[in-house]
Design a protein around this motif. Structure first.
Motif, PDB file in Angstrom:
ATOM      1  N   THR A  19       0.525  -1.411   0.042  1.00 47.56           N
ATOM      2  CA  THR A  19      -0.157  -0.261   0.175  1.00 47.56           C
ATOM      3  C   THR A  19       0.845   1.300   0.316  1.00 47.56           C
ATOM      4  O   THR A  19       0.321   2.261  -0.315  1.00 47.56           O
ATOM      5  N   VAL A  20       1.670   1.329   0.352  1.00 44.62           N
ATOM      6  CA  VAL A  20       2.803   2.050   0.349  1.00 44.62           C
ATOM      7  C   VAL A  20       3.610   3.034  -1.295  1.00 44.62           C
ATOM      8  O   VAL A  20       3.993   2.258  -2.101  1.00 44.62           O
ATOM      9  N   ASP A  21       3.708   4.081  -1.076  1.00 42.28           N
ATOM     10  CA  ASP A  21       3.744   4.541  -2.347  1.00 42.28           C
ATOM     11  C   ASP A  21       5.365   4.836  -2.469  1.00 42.28           C
ATOM     12  O   ASP A  21       6.113   4.432  -3.542  1.00 42.28           O
ATOM     13  N   VAL A  22       6.338   4.755  -1.708  1.00 40.48           N
ATOM     14  CA  VAL A  22       7.463   4.987  -1.225  1.00 40.48           C
ATOM     15  C   VAL A  22       7.813   4.771  -0.674  1.00 40.48           C
ATOM     16  O   VAL A  22       7.208   5.131   1.137  1.00 40.48           O
ATOM     17  N   VAL A  23       9.587   4.478   0.280  1.00 40.49           N
ATOM     18  CA  VAL A  23       9.999   4.119   1.352  1.00 40.49           C
ATOM     19  C   VAL A  23      11.120   4.820   0.897  1.00 40.49           C
ATOM     20  O   VAL A  23      12.119   4.832  -0.146  1.00 40.49           O
ATOM     21  N   ILE A  24      11.299   5.641   1.440  1.00 40.78           N
ATOM     22  CA  ILE A  24      13.080   6.286   2.561  1.00 40.78           C
ATOM     23  C   ILE A  24      13.653   5.977   3.361  1.00 40.78           C
ATOM     24  O   ILE A  24      13.396   5.724   4.335  1.00 40.78           O
ATOM     25  N   SER A  25      14.872   5.946   2.853  1.00 33.14           N
ATOM     26  CA  SER A  25      15.901   5.914   3.978  1.00 33.14           C
ATOM     27  C   SER A  25      17.298   6.868   4.323  1.00 33.14           C
ATOM     28  O   SER A  25      17.992   6.712   3.216  1.00 33.14           O
ATOM     29  N   ASN A  26      17.165   7.400   5.387  1.00 31.68           N
ATOM     30  CA  ASN A  26      18.427   8.655   5.369  1.00 31.68           C
ATOM     31  C   ASN A  26      19.651   7.720   6.381  1.00 31.68           C
ATOM     32  O   ASN A  26      19.412   7.255   7.891  1.00 31.68           O
ATOM     33  N   CYS A  27      20.568   7.046   5.587  1.00 26.89           N
ATOM     34  CA  CYS A  27      21.530   6.558   6.578  1.00 26.89           C
ATOM     35  C   CYS A  27      20.949   5.607   7.920  1.00 26.89           C
ATOM     36  O   CYS A  27      21.799   5.825   8.783  1.00 26.89           O
ATOM     37  N   VAL A  28      20.422   4.279   7.695  1.00 30.49           N
ATOM     38  CA  VAL A  28      20.523   3.847   8.958  1.00 30.49           C
ATOM     39  C   VAL A  28      20.455   2.440   8.176  1.00 30.49           C
ATOM     40  O   VAL A  28      20.640   1.368   9.195  1.00 30.49           O
ATOM     41  N   ILE A  29      20.240   2.292   6.823  1.00 29.48           N
ATOM     42  CA  ILE A  29      20.083   0.729   6.336  1.00 29.48           C
ATOM     43  C   ILE A  29      21.730   0.114   6.855  1.00 29.48           C
ATOM     44  O   ILE A  29      21.507  -1.062   7.425  1.00 29.48           O
ATOM     45  N   ASN A  30      21.948   0.779   6.461  1.00 29.20           N
ATOM     46  CA  ASN A  30      23.755   0.130   6.688  1.00 29.20           C
ATOM     47  C   ASN A  30      23.726  -0.148   8.401  1.00 29.20           C
ATOM     48  O   ASN A  30      24.894  -0.731   8.554  1.00 29.20           O
ATOM     49  N   LEU A  31      23.577   0.807   9.343  1.00 35.83           N
ATOM     50  CA  LEU A  31      23.246   0.436  10.480  1.00 35.83           C
ATOM     51  C   LEU A  31      22.933  -1.243  10.772  1.00 35.83           C
ATOM     52  O   LEU A  31      22.704  -1.678  12.232  1.00 35.83           O
ATOM     53  N   SER A  32      21.565  -2.170  10.399  1.00 33.30           N
ATOM     54  CA  SER A  32      21.509  -2.597  10.760  1.00 33.30           C
ATOM     55  C   SER A  32      22.090  -4.687  10.488  1.00 33.30           C
ATOM     56  O   SER A  32      22.298  -4.295   9.598  1.00 33.30           O
ATOM     57  N   ASP A  33      21.624  -5.113  11.454  1.00 26.18           N
ATOM     58  CA  ASP A  33      22.360  -6.257  11.101  1.00 26.18           C
ATOM     59  C   ASP A  33      22.049  -7.523  10.285  1.00 26.18           C
ATOM     60  O   ASP A  33      22.243  -8.471  10.122  1.00 26.18           O
ATOM     61  N   ASP A  34      20.760  -7.022   9.541  1.00 22.71           N
ATOM     62  CA  ASP A  34      20.105  -7.978   9.058  1.00 22.71           C
ATOM     63  C   ASP A  34      19.924  -7.319   7.781  1.00 22.71           C
ATOM     64  O   ASP A  34      18.370  -6.934   7.385  1.00 22.71           O
ATOM     65  N   LYS A  35      20.258  -6.584   6.775  1.00 30.45           N
ATOM     66  CA  LYS A  35      19.898  -5.922   5.625  1.00 30.45           C
ATOM     67  C   LYS A  35      18.808  -6.164   4.748  1.00 30.45           C
ATOM     68  O   LYS A  35      17.886  -5.839   4.187  1.00 30.45           O
ATOM     69  N   ALA A  36      19.072  -7.251   4.399  1.00 29.11           N
ATOM     70  CA  ALA A  36      18.306  -8.232   3.765  1.00 29.11           C
ATOM     71  C   ALA A  36      16.974  -8.334   3.576  1.00 29.11           C
ATOM     72  O   ALA A  36      16.056  -8.284   3.382  1.00 29.11           O
ATOM     73  N   ALA A  37      16.833  -8.165   5.705  1.00 31.42           N
ATOM     74  CA  ALA A  37      14.749  -8.455   6.012  1.00 31.42           C
ATOM     75  C   ALA A  37      14.801  -7.320   5.708  1.00 31.42           C
ATOM     76  O   ALA A  37      13.235  -6.997   5.807  1.00 31.42           O
ATOM     77  N   VAL A  38      14.979  -5.910   6.207  1.00 35.12           N
ATOM     78  CA  VAL A  38      14.827  -4.875   6.251  1.00 35.12           C
ATOM     79  C   VAL A  38      14.571  -4.380   4.363  1.00 35.12           C
ATOM     80  O   VAL A  38      13.342  -4.114   4.256  1.00 35.12           O
ATOM     81  N   LEU A  39      15.154  -4.056   3.374  1.00 38.15           N
ATOM     82  CA  LEU A  39      14.903  -3.897   2.257  1.00 38.15           C
ATOM     83  C   LEU A  39      13.821  -5.449   2.039  1.00 38.15           C
ATOM     84  O   LEU A  39      12.685  -5.287   0.904  1.00 38.15           O
ATOM     85  N   ALA A  40      13.382  -6.824   2.351  1.00 36.35           N
ATOM     86  CA  ALA A  40      12.715  -7.078   1.903  1.00 36.35           C
ATOM     87  C   ALA A  40      10.979  -6.629   2.661  1.00 36.35           C
ATOM     88  O   ALA A  40      10.138  -6.879   2.112  1.00 36.35           O
ATOM     89  N   GLU A  41      11.326  -6.040   3.924  1.00 31.96           N
ATOM     90  CA  GLU A  41      10.515  -5.363   4.550  1.00 31.96           C
ATOM     91  C   GLU A  41       9.376  -4.206   3.192  1.00 31.96           C
ATOM     92  O   GLU A  41       8.943  -4.548   3.284  1.00 31.96           O
ATOM     93  N   ALA A  42      10.739  -4.138   3.124  1.00 28.95           N
ATOM     94  CA  ALA A  42      10.418  -2.236   2.556  1.00 28.95           C
ATOM     95  C   ALA A  42      10.016  -3.024   0.808  1.00 28.95           C
ATOM     96  O   ALA A  42       9.390  -2.334   1.183  1.00 28.95           O
ATOM     97  N   TYR A  43      10.181  -3.934   0.303  1.00 24.23           N
ATOM     98  CA  TYR A  43       9.980  -4.496  -0.480  1.00 24.23           C
ATOM     99  C   TYR A  43       8.433  -4.864  -0.254  1.00 24.23           C
ATOM    100  O   TYR A  43       7.539  -4.815  -1.586  1.00 24.23           O
ATOM    101  N   ARG A  44       7.944  -5.475   0.713  1.00 21.51           N
ATOM    102  CA  ARG A  44       7.087  -5.990   0.990  1.00 21.51           C
ATOM    103  C   ARG A  44       5.689  -4.792   1.239  1.00 21.51           C
ATOM    104  O   ARG A  44       4.355  -5.061   0.471  1.00 21.51           O
ATOM    105  N   VAL A  45       6.500  -3.776   1.522  1.00 17.92           N
ATOM    106  CA  VAL A  45       5.225  -2.914   2.314  1.00 17.92           C
ATOM    107  C   VAL A  45       4.764  -1.834   0.812  1.00 17.92           C
ATOM    108  O   VAL A  45       3.845  -1.360   0.809  1.00 17.92           O
ATOM    109  N   LEU A  46       5.169  -2.169  -0.013  1.00 23.23           N
ATOM    110  CA  LEU A  46       5.370  -0.322  -1.701  1.00 23.23           C
ATOM    111  C   LEU A  46       4.547  -1.540  -2.020  1.00 23.23           C
ATOM    112  O   LEU A  46       4.328  -3.468  -2.350  1.00 23.23           O
ATOM    113  N   ARG A  47       3.453  -0.654  -2.889  1.00 23.95           N
ATOM    114  CA  ARG A  47       2.413  -1.127  -3.529  1.00 23.95           C
ATOM    115  C   ARG A  47       3.210  -1.556  -5.115  1.00 23.95           C
ATOM    116  O   ARG A  47       4.471  -0.701  -5.190  1.00 23.95           O
TER     117      ARG A  47
END
Length: 290
Positions: A19-47
């Motif tokens: 349902t989400v049009d745009v997902v934006i991130s400002n220098c936080v993904i590189n701080l995650s210890d599971d970047k694949a999961a973060v990007l997969a979740e961004a993909y999931r919520v996007l329309r």
């Protein structure tokens, strides 16, 4: 923001996803210890057709510990940074296409600020395109067999085992279209390398099949468009296939997305007692100029 906080934040935006049009991130993904999961979740919520955009710290190549420590002291946010290729690979693995990573500021030691842009493939309402998974095996092969049963899809008459299917297809160029609510697979597209010789590294042969009850909903066109975009991202310069002349729907689909007939292989094989011609079709990359 820690990994769990990032995922929870995305989930709060869209509990049901898509349902989400745009997902934006400002220098936080590189701080995650599971970047694949973060990007997969961004993909999931996007329309479908939604966009991802982020700024981050990346490296031109893998850093040794001393270089990483120096960068961390100068700018911070470098401890978990990925190389440009690793970042690109994770976006592609999540399902994104039209991936573009642009270096913006050079911080020395091969460390850069960068922006990342990507798109979730577009498809009609209630549908989604995503990378093919192991769990899709039964549905993918059932759709494959249904296509073979028409007698107009291939010289083959029986779908292979899942092991045989995956062994002959490139892992980064396999996609399915699904029902957003049920997750049911409604169609698939995948590619095989035409040769192991380096000169053919950018040439693939593809197959696309849609569930027989879903062939008038634009699924094939959306799948093929997503596949073309992913192939462009992967450096593929020629996509090719063979189509029976009688398969007018497939020819129209491919020609509508830039494929052209380059020749006919006459009476190339015997299929159900008849010798059949095959039209050779191909699409050249628009980004490489070939």
């Amino acid at each position: 923001m820690a990994h769990d906080e990032i995922v929870d934040h995305c989930s709060a935006l869209a509990r049901t996803g898509h349902t989400v049009d745009v997902v934006i991130s400002n220098c936080v993904i590189n701080l995650s210890d599971d970047k694949a999961a973060v990007l997969a979740e961004a993909y999931r919520v996007l329309r479908p057709g939604g966009r991802f955009g982020g700024s981050d710290v990346v490296t031109a190549q893998a850093l040794d510990e001393q270089a990483r420590r120096r960068a961390q002291q100068r700018i911070g946010c470098a401890a978990g940074s990925l190389t440009v290729q690793e970042y690109r690979d994770l976006l592609v693995a999540a399902g994104f296409v039209a991936v573009m990573i642009t270096l913006t500021v050079d911080h020395g030691d091969g460390v850069h600020s960068a922006t990342a842009q990507a798109v979730k493939p577009a498809i009609g309402p209630g549908l989604e395109i995503r990378p093919m998974r192991e769990g899709d095996a039964a549905e993918v092969l059932a759709i494959y067999q249904a296509g073979l049963d028409t007698g107009q899809a291939s010289f083959e008459t029986t779908a292979p085992s899942w092991e045989g299917f995956t062994a002959s297809r490139l892992p980064h160029l396999r996609y399915v279209a699904t029902d957003s609510d049920s997750g049911e697979v409604l169609g698939w597209v995948a590619a095989s390398a035409v040769s192991s010789r380096p000169v053919y590294a950018g040439v693939v042969e593809h197959s696309i099949y849609v569930h027989p009850g879903c062939q008038a909903h634009g699924i094939g066109r959306a799948l093929l468009a997503a596949f073309i975009a992913a192939a462009e991202d992967a450096g593929v310069w020629t996509i090719q296939s063979g189509v029976f002349p009688e398969n007018a729907a497939s020819l129209a689909l491919h020609q509508g997305l830039g494929f052209r007939v380059v020749g006919t292989r006459e009476r190339i094989g015997c299929h159900r007692g008849l010798w059949r011609d095959v039209l050779m079709i191909e699409r050249r990359s628009t980004s490489t100029g070939v």
